[in-house]
Motif scaffolding. Structure first.
Motif, PDB file in Angstrom:
ATOM      1  N   PHE A 178     -27.065 -32.707  15.146  1.00 50.16           N
ATOM      2  CA  PHE A 178     -26.895 -32.714  16.593  1.00 50.16           C
ATOM      3  C   PHE A 178     -26.615 -34.116  17.106  1.00 50.16           C
ATOM      4  O   PHE A 178     -27.192 -35.091  16.611  1.00 50.16           O
ATOM      5  N   ALA A 179     -25.765 -34.183  18.098  1.00 46.73           N
ATOM      6  CA  ALA A 179     -25.507 -35.457  18.762  1.00 46.73           C
ATOM      7  C   ALA A 179     -26.733 -35.824  19.592  1.00 46.73           C
ATOM      8  O   ALA A 179     -27.418 -34.952  20.131  1.00 46.73           O
ATOM      9  N   GLY A 180     -26.979 -37.094  19.678  1.00 48.00           N
ATOM     10  CA  GLY A 180     -28.156 -37.567  20.403  1.00 48.00           C
ATOM     11  C   GLY A 180     -27.822 -38.035  21.807  1.00 48.00           C
ATOM     12  O   GLY A 180     -26.888 -37.546  22.447  1.00 48.00           O
ATOM     13  N   GLU A 181     -28.597 -38.994  22.233  1.00 51.00           N
ATOM     14  CA  GLU A 181     -28.469 -39.530  23.582  1.00 51.00           C
ATOM     15  C   GLU A 181     -28.207 -41.027  23.476  1.00 51.00           C
ATOM     16  O   GLU A 181     -28.869 -41.728  22.717  1.00 51.00           O
ATOM     17  N   LEU A 182     -27.256 -41.499  24.244  1.00 50.92           N
ATOM     18  CA  LEU A 182     -26.985 -42.925  24.356  1.00 50.92           C
ATOM     19  C   LEU A 182     -27.648 -43.384  25.636  1.00 50.92           C
ATOM     20  O   LEU A 182     -27.238 -43.001  26.730  1.00 50.92           O
ATOM     21  N   CYS A 183     -28.707 -44.146  25.484  1.00 49.87           N
ATOM     22  CA  CYS A 183     -29.525 -44.510  26.640  1.00 49.87           C
ATOM     23  C   CYS A 183     -29.850 -45.999  26.556  1.00 49.87           C
ATOM     24  O   CYS A 183     -30.935 -46.392  26.146  1.00 49.87           O
ATOM     25  N   TYR A 184     -28.891 -46.807  26.944  1.00 51.59           N
ATOM     26  CA  TYR A 184     -29.009 -48.257  26.787  1.00 51.59           C
ATOM     27  C   TYR A 184     -30.301 -48.822  27.385  1.00 51.59           C
ATOM     28  O   TYR A 184     -30.899 -49.732  26.816  1.00 51.59           O
ATOM     29  N   HIS A 185     -30.735 -48.295  28.516  1.00 48.85           N
ATOM     30  CA  HIS A 185     -31.920 -48.868  29.170  1.00 48.85           C
ATOM     31  C   HIS A 185     -33.208 -48.682  28.353  1.00 48.85           C
ATOM     32  O   HIS A 185     -34.188 -49.378  28.586  1.00 48.85           O
ATOM     33  N   LYS A 186     -33.203 -47.780  27.378  1.00 54.55           N
ATOM     34  CA  LYS A 186     -34.392 -47.573  26.535  1.00 54.55           C
ATOM     35  C   LYS A 186     -34.452 -48.547  25.353  1.00 54.55           C
ATOM     36  O   LYS A 186     -35.481 -48.671  24.719  1.00 54.55           O
ATOM     37  N   TYR A 187     -33.329 -49.216  25.070  1.00 55.44           N
ATOM     38  CA  TYR A 187     -33.257 -50.049  23.884  1.00 55.44           C
ATOM     39  C   TYR A 187     -33.734 -51.473  24.170  1.00 55.44           C
ATOM     40  O   TYR A 187     -33.551 -51.994  25.268  1.00 55.44           O
ATOM     41  N   ARG A 188     -34.297 -52.074  23.141  1.00 56.49           N
ATOM     42  CA  ARG A 188     -34.632 -53.490  23.221  1.00 56.49           C
ATOM     43  C   ARG A 188     -33.319 -54.271  23.301  1.00 56.49           C
ATOM     44  O   ARG A 188     -32.251 -53.756  22.959  1.00 56.49           O
ATOM     45  N   TRP A 189     -33.400 -55.519  23.733  1.00 55.30           N
ATOM     46  CA  TRP A 189     -32.210 -56.333  23.945  1.00 55.30           C
ATOM     47  C   TRP A 189     -31.302 -56.347  22.713  1.00 55.30           C
ATOM     48  O   TRP A 189     -30.107 -56.076  22.817  1.00 55.30           O
TER      49      TRP A 189
END
Length: 175
Positions: free
Chosen positions: A122-133
């Motif tokens: 399954f394709a996931g979610e691209l959620c830049y704000h959840k990632y560390r720098w």
């Protein structure tokens, strides 16, 4: 029938998929557990097991493989299914969302002794704000190289929920 739903996630999307599958199963005796927090478990108490795991930087978690190795003897005695969550699977036209077209599933099957009866991608979610720098920068580079969204102010859920529901139905039919 007792069913065990396990997940390995970093940002939480694999857990969201497991919860969706749980709702689809309408199972009164389903147990959901995070592999990373699981200490000891008797898998033989369950009729079947589903494990979902996400890809990070091209790899499934070490904890997932440790769990599979530690519990291999019990796992091979019960019906099982596995699904992998990754951003590459967003490329459905290229069949990257199938076990046959997923390099991650091919790597998983080579590395793991466990042979689940059902496999999903399954394709996931691209959620830049959840990632560390650092992760945000690296994922932006990967997305640039693979033709994905590089605008770090955007979030995109690529998951095909109809496909997840169909997988849940197939899992439900495992005998």
């Amino acid at each position: 029938m007792k069913v065990l739903l396990l997940y390995s996630t970093r940002e939480g999307h694999t857990k969201k998929i497991i919860q969706h599958i749980h709702k689809e199963l309408k199972c009164s005796e389903c147990q959901i557990e995070n592999i990373h927090k699981l200490k000891e478990i008797d898998l033989l108490k369950y009729k079947k097991i589903l494990i979902g795991a996400s890809i990070h930087y091209g790899h499934l978690s070490k904890e997932l493989y440790d769990f599979l190795e530690k519990n291999y003897t019990q796992l091979k005695k019960i019906k099982g299914a596995f699904f992998c969550v990754n951003l590459t699977a967003r490329k459905e036209k290229q069949k990257k969302d199938t076990p046959e077209g997923s390099t991650y599933i091919k790597k998983f099957l080579k590395k793991s002794s466990w042979e689940p009866q059902l496999i999903g991608v399954f394709a996931g979610e691209l959620c830049y704000h959840k990632y560390r720098w650092f992760d945000r920068i690296m994922i932006k580079i990967i997305m640039f190289l693979t033709g994905g969204i590089t605008n770090t102010s955007k979030s995109v859920e690529y998951t095909n929920w109809k496909k997840v529901s169909l997988f849940a139905k197939k899992f439900n039919k495992l005998q």
